[in-house]
Scaffold this active site. Structure first.
Site, PDB file in Angstrom:
ATOM      1  N   ARG A  20      58.811  50.686  12.784  1.00 30.16           N
ATOM      2  CA  ARG A  20      59.511  49.988  13.918  1.00 30.16           C
ATOM      3  C   ARG A  20      59.383  48.620  14.361  1.00 30.16           C
ATOM      4  NH1 ARG A  20      61.260  53.987  17.562  1.00 30.16           N
ATOM      5  NH2 ARG A  20      60.800  53.131  19.131  1.00 30.16           N
ATOM      6  N   ARG A  80      54.827  65.230  21.938  1.00 25.71           N
ATOM      7  CA  ARG A  80      53.666  64.244  22.746  1.00 25.71           C
ATOM      8  C   ARG A  80      54.171  64.007  24.089  1.00 25.71           C
ATOM      9  NH1 ARG A  80      48.594  64.120  21.948  1.00 25.71           N
ATOM     10  NH2 ARG A  80      48.181  62.072  22.404  1.00 25.71           N
ATOM     11  N   TYR A 135      63.128  60.644  16.914  1.00 24.56           N
ATOM     12  CA  TYR A 135      62.245  59.368  17.579  1.00 24.56           C
ATOM     13  C   TYR A 135      63.638  58.405  17.725  1.00 24.56           C
ATOM     14  CZ  TYR A 135      58.611  56.148  18.564  1.00 24.56           C
ATOM     15  OH  TYR A 135      57.867  55.175  19.006  1.00 24.56           O
ATOM     16  N   ARG A 185      56.043  39.267  10.914  1.00 18.93           N
ATOM     17  CA  ARG A 185      57.104  38.046  10.495  1.00 18.93           C
ATOM     18  C   ARG A 185      56.331  36.736  10.580  1.00 18.93           C
ATOM     19  NH1 ARG A 185      59.339  38.641  16.255  1.00 18.93           N
ATOM     20  NH2 ARG A 185      61.022  40.014  15.726  1.00 18.93           N
ATOM     21  N   ASP A 203      66.034  55.875  19.651  1.00 17.15           N
ATOM     22  CA  ASP A 203      65.998  54.858  20.717  1.00 17.15           C
ATOM     23  C   ASP A 203      67.350  55.127  21.564  1.00 17.15           C
ATOM     24  OD1 ASP A 203      63.424  53.503  20.659  1.00 17.15           O
ATOM     25  OD2 ASP A 203      64.173  51.889  19.041  1.00 17.15           O
ATOM     26  N   GLU A 237      50.062  54.219  31.497  1.00 16.67           N
ATOM     27  CA  GLU A 237      50.724  55.255  30.429  1.00 16.67           C
ATOM     28  C   GLU A 237      49.678  55.855  29.742  1.00 16.67           C
ATOM     29  OE1 GLU A 237      54.312  53.777  28.997  1.00 16.67           O
ATOM     30  OE2 GLU A 237      54.105  54.854  27.189  1.00 16.67           O
ATOM     31  N   ARG A 292      49.290  51.430  27.598  1.00 19.79           N
ATOM     32  CA  ARG A 292      49.991  50.464  28.253  1.00 19.79           C
ATOM     33  C   ARG A 292      49.844  50.510  29.471  1.00 19.79           C
ATOM     34  NH1 ARG A 292      55.570  51.250  24.585  1.00 19.79           N
ATOM     35  NH2 ARG A 292      55.636  53.511  25.079  1.00 19.79           N
TER      36      ARG A 292
HETATM   37  P1  FAD Z   1      66.514  62.728  27.921  1.00 17.68           P
HETATM   38  O1  FAD Z   1      66.604  61.291  28.422  1.00 17.68           O
HETATM   39  O2  FAD Z   1      65.201  63.180  27.604  1.00 17.68           O
HETATM   40  O3  FAD Z   1      67.438  63.564  28.557  1.00 17.68           O
HETATM   41  C1  FAD Z   1      67.262  64.952  28.418  1.00 17.68           C
HETATM   42  C2  FAD Z   1      67.576  65.666  29.668  1.00 17.68           C
HETATM   43  O4  FAD Z   1      67.606  67.083  29.698  1.00 17.68           O
HETATM   44  C3  FAD Z   1      66.126  65.341  30.622  1.00 17.68           C
HETATM   45  O5  FAD Z   1      66.860  65.099  31.870  1.00 17.68           O
HETATM   46  C4  FAD Z   1      65.603  66.938  30.954  1.00 17.68           C
HETATM   47  O6  FAD Z   1      65.201  66.938  32.190  1.00 17.68           O
HETATM   48  C5  FAD Z   1      66.920  67.698  30.588  1.00 17.68           C
HETATM   49  N1  FAD Z   1      66.703  69.077  30.444  1.00 17.68           N
HETATM   50  C6  FAD Z   1      65.715  69.404  29.105  1.00 17.68           C
HETATM   51  N2  FAD Z   1      65.834  70.721  29.140  1.00 17.68           N
HETATM   52  C7  FAD Z   1      66.533  71.101  30.116  1.00 17.68           C
HETATM   53  C8  FAD Z   1      66.969  72.599  30.409  1.00 17.68           C
HETATM   54  N3  FAD Z   1      66.353  73.629  29.707  1.00 17.68           N
HETATM   55  N4  FAD Z   1      67.674  72.823  31.512  1.00 17.68           N
HETATM   56  C9  FAD Z   1      68.234  71.621  32.129  1.00 17.68           C
HETATM   57  N5  FAD Z   1      67.962  70.371  31.677  1.00 17.68           N
HETATM   58  C10 FAD Z   1      67.133  70.143  30.682  1.00 17.68           C
HETATM   59  N6  FAD Z   1      64.423  53.553  23.968  1.00 17.68           N
HETATM   60  C11 FAD Z   1      64.892  52.182  23.934  1.00 17.68           C
HETATM   61  O7  FAD Z   1      66.047  52.219  23.216  1.00 17.68           O
HETATM   62  N7  FAD Z   1      64.217  51.509  24.341  1.00 17.68           N
HETATM   63  C12 FAD Z   1      62.894  51.493  25.109  1.00 17.68           C
HETATM   64  O8  FAD Z   1      62.219  50.529  25.500  1.00 17.68           O
HETATM   65  C13 FAD Z   1      62.539  52.890  25.080  1.00 17.68           C
HETATM   66  N8  FAD Z   1      61.272  53.052  25.569  1.00 17.68           N
HETATM   67  C14 FAD Z   1      61.102  54.333  25.719  1.00 17.68           C
HETATM   68  C15 FAD Z   1      59.730  54.358  26.510  1.00 17.68           C
HETATM   69  C16 FAD Z   1      59.311  55.789  26.605  1.00 17.68           C
HETATM   70  C17 FAD Z   1      57.920  56.229  27.323  1.00 17.68           C
HETATM   71  C18 FAD Z   1      60.041  57.048  26.122  1.00 17.68           C
HETATM   72  C19 FAD Z   1      59.685  58.365  26.184  1.00 17.68           C
HETATM   73  C20 FAD Z   1      61.191  56.790  25.409  1.00 17.68           C
HETATM   74  C21 FAD Z   1      61.707  55.396  25.352  1.00 17.68           C
HETATM   75  N9  FAD Z   1      62.940  55.267  24.709  1.00 17.68           N
HETATM   76  C22 FAD Z   1      63.435  53.773  24.491  1.00 17.68           C
HETATM   77  C23 FAD Z   1      63.781  56.181  24.007  1.00 17.68           C
HETATM   78  C24 FAD Z   1      64.758  56.566  25.026  1.00 17.68           C
HETATM   79  O9  FAD Z   1      64.211  57.146  26.528  1.00 17.68           O
HETATM   80  C25 FAD Z   1      65.494  57.806  24.550  1.00 17.68           C
HETATM   81  O10 FAD Z   1      66.263  57.320  23.346  1.00 17.68           O
HETATM   82  C26 FAD Z   1      66.810  58.273  25.561  1.00 17.68           C
HETATM   83  O11 FAD Z   1      66.382  58.307  26.870  1.00 17.68           O
HETATM   84  C27 FAD Z   1      67.030  59.858  25.109  1.00 17.68           C
HETATM   85  O12 FAD Z   1      68.049  60.250  25.635  1.00 17.68           O
HETATM   86  P2  FAD Z   1      68.175  61.806  25.656  1.00 17.68           P
HETATM   87  O13 FAD Z   1      69.546  62.109  26.563  1.00 17.68           O
HETATM   88  O14 FAD Z   1      68.301  62.509  24.433  1.00 17.68           O
HETATM   89  O15 FAD Z   1      67.054  62.648  26.509  1.00 17.68           O
HETATM   90  N1  UDP Z   2      51.856  50.221  17.754  1.00 16.88           N
HETATM   91  C1  UDP Z   2      50.812  50.004  17.256  1.00 16.88           C
HETATM   92  N2  UDP Z   2      50.009  49.094  18.331  1.00 16.88           N
HETATM   93  C2  UDP Z   2      50.939  48.402  19.387  1.00 16.88           C
HETATM   94  C3  UDP Z   2      52.073  48.899  19.530  1.00 16.88           C
HETATM   95  C4  UDP Z   2      52.547  49.881  18.702  1.00 16.88           C
HETATM   96  O1  UDP Z   2      49.891  50.257  16.643  1.00 16.88           O
HETATM   97  O2  UDP Z   2      50.327  47.421  20.160  1.00 16.88           O
HETATM   98  C5  UDP Z   2      52.285  51.473  16.757  1.00 16.88           C
HETATM   99  C6  UDP Z   2      51.978  52.826  17.378  1.00 16.88           C
HETATM  100  O3  UDP Z   2      51.919  53.724  16.284  1.00 16.88           O
HETATM  101  C7  UDP Z   2      53.435  53.223  18.135  1.00 16.88           C
HETATM  102  C8  UDP Z   2      54.289  52.589  17.065  1.00 16.88           C
HETATM  103  O4  UDP Z   2      53.738  51.315  16.625  1.00 16.88           O
HETATM  104  O5  UDP Z   2      53.662  54.461  18.430  1.00 16.88           O
HETATM  105  C9  UDP Z   2      55.798  52.243  17.547  1.00 16.88           C
HETATM  106  O6  UDP Z   2      55.647  51.383  18.800  1.00 16.88           O
HETATM  107  P1  UDP Z   2      56.561  51.356  19.851  1.00 16.88           P
HETATM  108  O7  UDP Z   2      56.388  50.126  20.814  1.00 16.88           O
HETATM  109  O8  UDP Z   2      57.867  51.023  19.253  1.00 16.88           O
HETATM  110  O9  UDP Z   2      56.417  52.623  20.560  1.00 16.88           O
HETATM  111  P2  UDP Z   2      57.352  53.381  21.757  1.00 16.88           P
HETATM  112  O10 UDP Z   2      57.655  52.122  22.693  1.00 16.88           O
HETATM  113  O11 UDP Z   2      58.508  54.117  21.087  1.00 16.88           O
HETATM  114  O12 UDP Z   2      56.419  54.420  22.462  1.00 16.88           O
END
Ligand code: FAD
Ligand code: UDP
Length: 366
Positions: free
Chosen positions: A172, A249, A348, A176, A350, A300, A280
């Site tokens: 991901r 996780r 996984y 560069r 986005d 986090e 982070r």
């Molecule tokens: P979710 O947002 O998890 O929604 C699922 C919902 O279902 C939740 O609200 C949960 O409470 C509900 N649910 C689950 N089980 C039940 C149940 N039994 N009954 C009722 N409700 C239930 N993506 C990016 O593009 N850019 C980013 O920078 C980025 N950063 C991220 C950072 C973190 C720490 C994490 C964890 C994810 C990140 N993502 C990012 C990914 C992004 O969060 C997801 O792609 C997106 O939010 C997923 O949407 P979803 O609807 O699949 O899941």
């Molecule tokens: N990663 C790393 N060092 C960093 C940032 C990311 O090794 O400083 C690796 C790590 O394995 C991480 C993956 O790259 O899980 C993807 O990073 P990203 O920032 O996309 O993770 P997310 O925002 O989905 O947690």
């Protein structure tokens, strides 16, 4: 008579895009979520003017123009470009891996010098056919980058050795030979001015919504509530773990308000050494450039998921993918249940991929 065409379990991005598109086609939707709010993991909360990304930093990025235009209907996006900085044993390095990082690591000033240095760093792994994350990182970037910027962070984040993880996890990240600290290669990027919750709220306009409502309790009491189910929770839980539990996780967020204007000078600082337990620190005000005398930061801490915790990341290794395939086969046979999103499809994803998937699925609704 069923009351709704769709019962949507999960008011995250997948459930909300699905509801919005289904409603456009005249369908009646009930959206439930076990959390106390809508938005899923993109939920933001306004704390005295700062939009706090409650479930971790969310930067919208995509190369899919249709998805970019789609999300822009619901909010105005700013021109934020994610440029995290890595902290390793008192030193700071730019991310992703680029000419700034190479200069900071080795003092090399030109792409030619950097390529030469990386050639030296990777020479002993040259003939390696990488079969895991460690081998991939060593053969692409060499020992220094792997040891300082990848190994500690990755092993904290995933709770597994880099030799047990698949290489796709770090594919991901851009690598560069330009002085470009943009964490993403995508064509479009930004943060919604005013946060993400407004987006979800607009998407769900017209739907019935129930928060603090768990799907499994609710469906037991209301088995005939809807013709179809959209499930965005954990697919293994839906099937009562009959093929075994999938691994996830989880994260713990430690959020605090600090009476200082600018705590770390950047929205995201990664802590890449293993000894520091968090991965982070996010300083939320920098996403939107908020002008305030105080700041809000979140540390986090990754941990293994267990019942009762939030499952944030699927652990897509071979064993879990094999188990997931069994669940997917069951899911494919369902006539009235659709599984979507990160947990429903155990991917996984986005945000942009979640939207794309919800749009593709709803396209088929008549
Ligand atoms: P979710 O947002 O998890 O929604 C699922 C919902 O279902 C939740 O609200 C949960 O409470 C509900 N649910 C689950 N089980 C039940 C149940 N039994 N009954 C009722 N409700 C239930 N993506 C990016 O593009 N850019 C980013 O920078 C980025 N950063 C991220 C950072 C973190 C720490 C994490 C964890 C994810 C990140 N993502 C990012 C990914 C992004 O969060 C997801 O792609 C997106 O939010 C997923 O949407 P979803 O609807 O699949 O899941
Ligand atoms: N990663 C790393 N060092 C960093 C940032 C990311 O090794 O400083 C690796 C790590 O394995 C991480 C993956 O790259 O899980 C993807 O990073 P990203 O920032 O996309 O993770 P997310 O925002 O989905 O947690």
């Amino acid at each position: 008579m069923m009351k709704y065409n769709y019962l949507i379990a999960g008011a995250g991005l997948f459930g909300s895009v699905f509801a919005h598109e289904a409603m456009k086609k005249g369908k009646k939707c009930l959206v439930i979520d076990k959390r106390s709010h809508i938005g899923g993991n993109v939920y933001t909360e306004n704390q005295d003017g700062i939009n706090v990304h409650v479930y971790g930093a969310h930067i919208f990025h995509t190369s899919d123009k249709e998805v970019w235009d789609y999300i822009n209907q619901f909010a105005e996006f700013n021109n934020y470009i994610n440029s995290p900085v890595a902290y390793y044993k008192g030193e700071l390095y730019n991310l992703p891996f680029n000419m700034n990082t190479f200069y900071q690591l080795w003092g090399v000033r030109t792409p030619e010098e950097a390529k030469q240095k990386i050639k030296e760093q990777t020479s002993e792994y040259h003939n390696m056919n990488p079969s895991n994350l460690e081998e991939h990182a060593l053969s692409l970037a060499g020992r220094d980058i792997y040891e300082k910027l990848i190994k500690g962070y990755t092993e904290k984040q995933w709770g597994r050795n880099c030799t047990e993880l698949a290489a796709f996890i770090i594919k991901r990240l851009p690598f560069r030979f330009t002085f470009n600290n943009n964490y993403f290669n995508d064509h479009y990027q930004g943060i919604p001015v005013g946060g993400y919750t407004q987006i979800i709220s607009r998407m769900l306009d017209g739907a019935d919504i129930m928060t603090n409502t768990d799907y499994f309790d609710f469906i037991e009491k209301n088995p005939d509530i809807a013709e179809n189910i959209v499930f965005t929770g954990m697919i293994d839980e839906f099937y009562n773990y009959r093929f075994g539990a999938l691994q996830y996780r989880s994260l713990k967020f430690e959020t605090q308000r600090i009476e200082t204007e600018n705590f770390q000078g950047n929205a995201v600082i990664n802590y890449t050494e293993k000894e520091i337990p968090y991965t982070r620190i996010i300083e939320h005000k920098h996403f939107e450039g908020c002008d305030s005398k105080f700041t809000v930061i979140s540390k986090e801490y990754p941990c293994e998921w267990k019942p009762g915790a939030e499952p944030y990341y699927p652990v897509n290794n071979e064993e879990n993918n094999r188990i997931y395939e069994k669940y997917r086969k069951l899911a494919d046979k369902e006539k009235n249940v659709i599984f979507g999103g990160r947990l429903g499809q155990y991917k996984y994803y986005d945000m942009d991929k979640v939207i794309r998937s919800a749009l593709d699925i709803t396209d088929g609704i008549d």
